[in-house]
Motif scaffolding. Structure first.
Motif, short mmCIF file in Angstrom:
data_model
loop_
_atom_site.label_atom_id
_atom_site.label_comp_id
_atom_site.label_asym_id
_atom_site.label_seq_id
_atom_site.Cartn_x
_atom_site.Cartn_y
_atom_site.Cartn_z
N PHE A 62 0.81 -1.21 0.00
CA PHE A 62 0.00 0.00 0.00
C PHE A 62 0.85 1.27 0.00
O PHE A 62 0.33 2.36 0.18
N GLY A 63 2.15 1.11 -0.19
CA GLY A 63 3.03 2.26 -0.32
C GLY A 63 3.70 2.72 0.95
O GLY A 63 4.49 3.67 0.93
N ARG A 69 -0.47 1.91 -8.74
CA ARG A 69 0.84 1.64 -8.17
C ARG A 69 1.95 2.28 -9.01
O ARG A 69 2.81 1.60 -9.57
N ASP A 70 1.90 3.57 -9.12
CA ASP A 70 2.93 4.32 -9.83
C ASP A 70 3.12 5.64 -9.10
O ASP A 70 2.77 5.76 -7.93
N ARG A 71 3.66 6.62 -9.80
CA ARG A 71 3.94 7.90 -9.14
C ARG A 71 2.68 8.62 -8.68
O ARG A 71 2.75 9.53 -7.86
N ARG A 72 1.53 8.22 -9.19
CA ARG A 72 0.28 8.87 -8.80
C ARG A 72 -0.26 8.35 -7.47
O ARG A 72 -1.18 8.94 -6.91
N GLN A 91 -3.76 8.88 -2.75
CA GLN A 91 -4.01 8.55 -1.34
C GLN A 91 -4.12 9.82 -0.49
O GLN A 91 -5.05 9.95 0.31
N ALA A 92 -3.17 10.74 -0.67
CA ALA A 92 -3.22 11.98 0.10
C ALA A 92 -4.44 12.81 -0.28
O ALA A 92 -5.10 13.40 0.59
N GLY A 93 -4.76 12.84 -1.58
CA GLY A 93 -5.93 13.60 -2.03
C GLY A 93 -7.22 13.08 -1.44
O GLY A 93 -8.11 13.85 -1.07
#
Length: 303
Positions: A61-62, A271-274, A279-281
């Protein structure tokens, strides 16, 4: 006569003779500057540079992988400290529990809200600008001799936080876990404000229900054996129904919904730079929604 051989010294300690080279930069290094490497030895600077270039391991999940559930320890500690504060000074509960609106009488007593209150009475709660109650109430619990559970209230919540919180923290990492916990707690308080503003509530149950929703969503995303997870969720939902007659079901349901919404973004973000941005958004969007709902409800209550 043979020429005198050149003496090689450590590049960091020029006075120390050295005959070993760093396998990465080829500079001479002394024993104090040597660091074991896969092949030979490296100097301190090359080791640091290599560490910066190595990609940090992440969970599905990063989150950063951690072996110690530090945030769970801190949350339990904060709840216990708040409970000890209640035992020392009982007024802490009245001052910081979640309450949408209420009245304080001239005798210092706390009374149910009525729009046309007599002289000497004054409002208290979120309608009186005590917005902090939306979060502080989630760190308080029923005093020893009060309520249906007494001391079992904090014991049950802390045991649940210990069991569920560690698993969720290990998967999400600390930053995402903190955001999930606080938004779940806030979601529980906001639903109380919307549905039962006159009812004082307290306890970490809303946040824990949010963690329960996160546990379920993550298990499905990871393809875990859902039999035990489904049994856990069935028990959680059963307690939600039972709590309708014993405690604040609004707080439980609000935490469940907020925690589920946040974790869906954690689990299904690309699962990339976005991923971090999504998640924060989502966390910001959930927070904004809760704030807007709270402001609208307070405006309605104070008309």
């Amino acid at each position: 006569m043979e020429p005198e051989s050149a003496v090689t010294t450590c590049y960091r300690h020029p006075k120390v003779e050295s005959h070993v080279r760093c396998t990465r930069c080829d500079r001479y290094i002394c024993p104090d500057c040597m660091r074991e490497a896969a092949v030979g030895h490296q100097c301190v600077e090359c080791v640091k540079e290599g560490a910066r270039s190595v990609r940090q391991a992440r969970t599905a999940f990063g989150g950063r992988i951690t072996g110690v559930p530090l945030v769970t320890y801190v949350l339990i500690g904060l709840n216990v400290l708040a409970y000890l504060g209640e035992l020392v000074r009982s007024s802490v509960v009245d001052r910081f529990e979640m309450l949408g609106r209420g009245l304080v009488g001239p005798d210092g007593g706390h009374y149910v809200w009525q729009a046309d209150y007599p002289p000497g009475y004054h409002p208290e709660g979120v309608v009186d600008g005590e917005w902090y109650r939306l979060l502080t109430g989630a760190f308080l619990h029923l005093p020893v001799a009060e309520g249906t559970f007494g001391i079992l209230h904090i014991v049950m919540n802390m045991v649940s936080l210990w069991n569920i919180g560690r698993a969720v923290e290990f998967q999400l990492g600390r930053i995402r876990y903190v955001a999930l916990y606080l938004l779940s707690a806030l979601g529980g308080s906001v639903l109380v404000l919307l549905i039962a503003p006159d009812t004082p509530t307290l306890g970490a149950s809303g946040a824990i229900f949010g963690l329960g929703a996160a546990y379920y969503v993550m298990a499905r995303r990871l393809g875990a054996d859902m039999r035990s997870v489904n049994r856990f969720m069935a028990g959680l939902l059963l307690w939600l129904l039972i709590s309708a007659g014993l405690t604040s079901w609004q707080g439980h349901l609000g935490g469940l919904l907020a925690g589920g919404a946040v974790t869906l973004a954690y689990a299904y973000a690309p699962r990339d730079r976005r991923r971090n941005l999504v998640q924060a958004g989502t966390c910001v969007a959930v927070l904004a929604l809760l704030v807007i709902l709270s402001l609208a409800k307070v405006a309605e209550l104070t008309v």
